[in-house]
Design a protein around this motif. Structure first.
Motif, mmCIF file in Angstrom:
data_model
loop_
_atom_site.group_PDB
_atom_site.id
_atom_site.type_symbol
_atom_site.label_atom_id
_atom_site.label_comp_id
_atom_site.label_asym_id
_atom_site.label_seq_id
_atom_site.Cartn_x
_atom_site.Cartn_y
_atom_site.Cartn_z
ATOM 1 N N TRP A 272 -4.027 91.778 -45.382
ATOM 2 C CA TRP A 272 -5.350 91.434 -45.898
ATOM 3 C C TRP A 272 -5.526 91.899 -47.345
ATOM 4 O O TRP A 272 -6.150 91.210 -48.165
ATOM 5 C CB TRP A 272 -6.444 92.041 -45.033
ATOM 6 N N ALA A 273 -4.979 93.079 -47.682
ATOM 7 C CA ALA A 273 -5.093 93.580 -49.062
ATOM 8 C C ALA A 273 -4.447 92.608 -50.041
ATOM 9 O O ALA A 273 -5.011 92.311 -51.107
ATOM 10 C CB ALA A 273 -4.458 94.963 -49.170
ATOM 11 N N LEU A 274 -3.274 92.092 -49.682
ATOM 12 C CA LEU A 274 -2.586 91.147 -50.564
ATOM 13 C C LEU A 274 -3.317 89.812 -50.605
ATOM 14 O O LEU A 274 -3.409 89.171 -51.663
ATOM 15 C CB LEU A 274 -1.138 90.974 -50.106
ATOM 16 N N GLU A 275 -3.851 89.374 -49.476
ATOM 17 C CA GLU A 275 -4.648 88.141 -49.457
ATOM 18 C C GLU A 275 -5.863 88.284 -50.375
ATOM 19 O O GLU A 275 -6.211 87.359 -51.116
ATOM 20 C CB GLU A 275 -5.079 87.846 -48.014
ATOM 21 N N ARG A 276 -6.518 89.439 -50.341
ATOM 22 C CA ARG A 276 -7.691 89.669 -51.194
ATOM 23 C C ARG A 276 -7.293 89.782 -52.675
ATOM 24 O O ARG A 276 -7.936 89.194 -53.554
ATOM 25 C CB ARG A 276 -8.417 90.949 -50.782
ATOM 26 N N LEU A 277 -6.248 90.540 -52.978
ATOM 27 C CA LEU A 277 -5.843 90.756 -54.372
ATOM 28 C C LEU A 277 -5.473 89.452 -55.063
ATOM 29 O O LEU A 277 -5.810 89.234 -56.228
ATOM 30 C CB LEU A 277 -4.674 91.740 -54.437
ATOM 31 N N THR A 278 -4.755 88.576 -54.359
ATOM 32 C CA THR A 278 -4.297 87.340 -55.008
ATOM 33 C C THR A 278 -5.451 86.366 -55.254
ATOM 34 O O THR A 278 -5.285 85.392 -55.992
ATOM 35 C CB THR A 278 -3.205 86.653 -54.162
ATOM 36 N N ARG A 279 -6.606 86.625 -54.671
ATOM 37 C CA ARG A 279 -7.784 85.784 -54.917
ATOM 38 C C ARG A 279 -8.769 86.428 -55.892
ATOM 39 O O ARG A 279 -9.840 85.881 -56.152
ATOM 40 C CB ARG A 279 -8.489 85.469 -53.589
ATOM 41 N N HIS A 280 -8.414 87.593 -56.415
ATOM 42 C CA HIS A 280 -9.278 88.316 -57.352
ATOM 43 C C HIS A 280 -8.420 88.839 -58.508
ATOM 44 O O HIS A 280 -7.986 89.994 -58.499
ATOM 45 C CB HIS A 280 -9.993 89.463 -56.632
ATOM 46 N N PRO A 281 -8.148 87.995 -59.512
ATOM 47 C CA PRO A 281 -7.220 88.343 -60.592
ATOM 48 C C PRO A 281 -7.574 89.630 -61.323
ATOM 49 O O PRO A 281 -6.676 90.412 -61.671
ATOM 50 C CB PRO A 281 -7.310 87.136 -61.533
#
Length: 457
Positions: A272-281
């Motif tokens: 989930w952390a990676l899913e969130r990070l890649t959507r918030h540059p």
């Protein structure tokens, strides 16, 4: 407090319990959120497996549960559907004095210094796995984070080192832990295990038991037991001075519990952390800078905010053993009260702009145990919470140091319920644009971690 004073149960959706069960299995967070919009912060759900469940979304009401007498609020009984897998002596399914004593025996491996000694191993395992990630094409990262966290558990908690047994554990544990709704029926009702549809699950459990008992026997015979740092070695030694040491069966139950509670949950949090990070540059750029500079505070904030906005476990339960006043209702004995993690974490009253992924809100924040509760609370708060937070930080650091992640404008991945865990529906699809050059040491530990590790060797 929520609700109005009265006896009996709070209101809830007037639909059949079987339909409610199906709605929870398919759309758990959405169904619970819809009920809050209709009924407020306290309401009753009913399903054919668990009976009446009084959901609580107000931190004050949740405090009543977490601070309540554990003789009245039984979490083990609420988790009883897991006993078929975890065993009847698991710390998750027992209550009262037995739970307090078992928890005491299990504390040593999760003390801050003991966890710090494992940080370098976590970093090495992560680095080795990341080295095999594909470049330039999308892939689901959840299976990769699952491989990392399973290896961490096998080597730091179980302490497995025999190559053949390690290979066997790597093969059997994912099959055992990644059970679906069909297999969950047999875990909740173990009498089904002997029947044809569930025989493969039964065989898998038997193979896992054989391997774990072999590990226990090997560890007991180890002349260097006292100097070992794996959790199993510490659990074997716990209670030896006062004749409360655990039997082989009790050790097996705790190992399975740690595998179930500490493997898939942390892996899902990382995905989930990676899913969130890649959507918030902007957040991703700050996280990369933090990983490069050894800024633990910001990486911890990323982990905390991820677990707030995408809690891995949606709620926790307690069976009340005598009538209790909560949220203005006098609830009868036998009802399950459910502090809802998803309701609190998504509350605009608790977290302004609650839908935003904003790790900055966690920097310097003084988090209350009833407003940030991804690991539960009270005397049942997850034993491995500190271990999981260190593991998330260390693995995130290694990922961000070693690969360049592509950002995406794809819609957010939806949540899918897998047993009792909320996972990314598409496995958290990411793309690695390029590999990043790193210096030679796997760990890249912060000075605090190096000092703790040195002091404890």
């Amino acid at each position: 407090m929520s609700g109005t004073s009265g006896a009996g149960l709070p209101p809830g959706p007037p639909i059949p319990s079987m339909v409610q069960l199906m709605l929870m299995a398919r759309w758990w967070p959405q169904f619970v959120a819809a009920c809050r919009r209709r009924y407020g912060n306290v309401f009753t759900l009913r399903n054919t497996m668990m009976g009446p469940m009084v959901y609580l979304g107000d931190p004050d009401d949740i405090k009543t549960v977490f601070a309540g007498d554990p003789r009245i609020f039984h979490a083990g009984e609420a988790n009883s559907m897991l006993a078929g897998l975890l065993g009847d002596s698991s710390v998750l399914v027992i209550d009262g004095d037995a739970h307090r004593e078992r928890r005491r025996l299990m504390m040593a491996p999760f003390h801050r210094d003991a966890v710090a000694r494992q940080a370098e191993t976590m970093a090495e395992i992560a680095a080795q796995n990341i080295a095999g990630w594909p470049v330039g094409r999308p892939f689901a990262v959840a299976p990769k984070t699952s491989e990392i966290t399973l290896e961490v558990i096998l080597r730091t908690v179980i302490g497995a080192s025999d190559p053949a047994r390690l290979a066997a554990l790597r093969e059997v544990m994912p099959r055992l832990l990644n059970v679906g709704l069909w297999q969950s029926l047999a875990i909740a009702k173990p009498k089904l295990l002997g029947r044809r549809p569930w025989r493969r699950l039964q065989e898998c459990m038997a193979e896992a038991d054989r391997l774990l008992y072999d590990e226990i026997a090997e560890r007991r015979a180890d002349p260097d037991l006292a100097s070992r740092t794996d959790a199993l070695a510490m659990l074997i030694q716990a209670g030896a001075d006062d004749d409360t040491a655990m039997s082989d069966k009790q050790l097996r139950d705790q190992l399975i519990t740690l595998l179930v509670a500490g493997h898939d949950t942390t892996a899902t949090g990382l995905a989930w952390a990676l899913e969130r990070l890649t959507r918030h540059p902007d957040v991703l750029a700050k996280a990369v800078a933090a990983a490069d500079s050894g800024d633990d505070e910001y990486l911890d904030a990323v982990a905390k905010e991820t677990l707030r906005v995408r809690p891995v476990v949606p709620d926790v339960g307690r069976i009340i053993k005598e009538p209790v006043e909560i949220a203005g209702y006098r609830l009868p004995a036998g009802v399950m009260v459910v502090p809802s993690i998803t309701l609190v974490h998504s509350s605009a009253a608790v977290y302004p702009r609650s839908e935003d992924f904003d790790p900055d809100r966690m920097l310097g924040a003084s988090l209350s145990p009833t407003t940030w509760l991804p690991f539960g609370g009270g005397n049942r708060r997850c034993l491995g919470a500190g271990f999981a937070m260190v593991e998330m930080r260390v693995v995130l650091r290694e990922i961000l140091r070693r690969v360049e992640l592509a950002t995406t404008t794809d819609p957010d991945e939806k949540m899918r319920l897998k047993h009792v865990i909320l996972t990314p529906r598409r496995g958290a699809q990411i793309t690695v644009r390029a590999r990043r050059p790193v210096d030679g040491d796997f760990g890249a530990q912060t000075s605090d971690e190096r000092n703790l590790a040195h002091r404890n060797h």
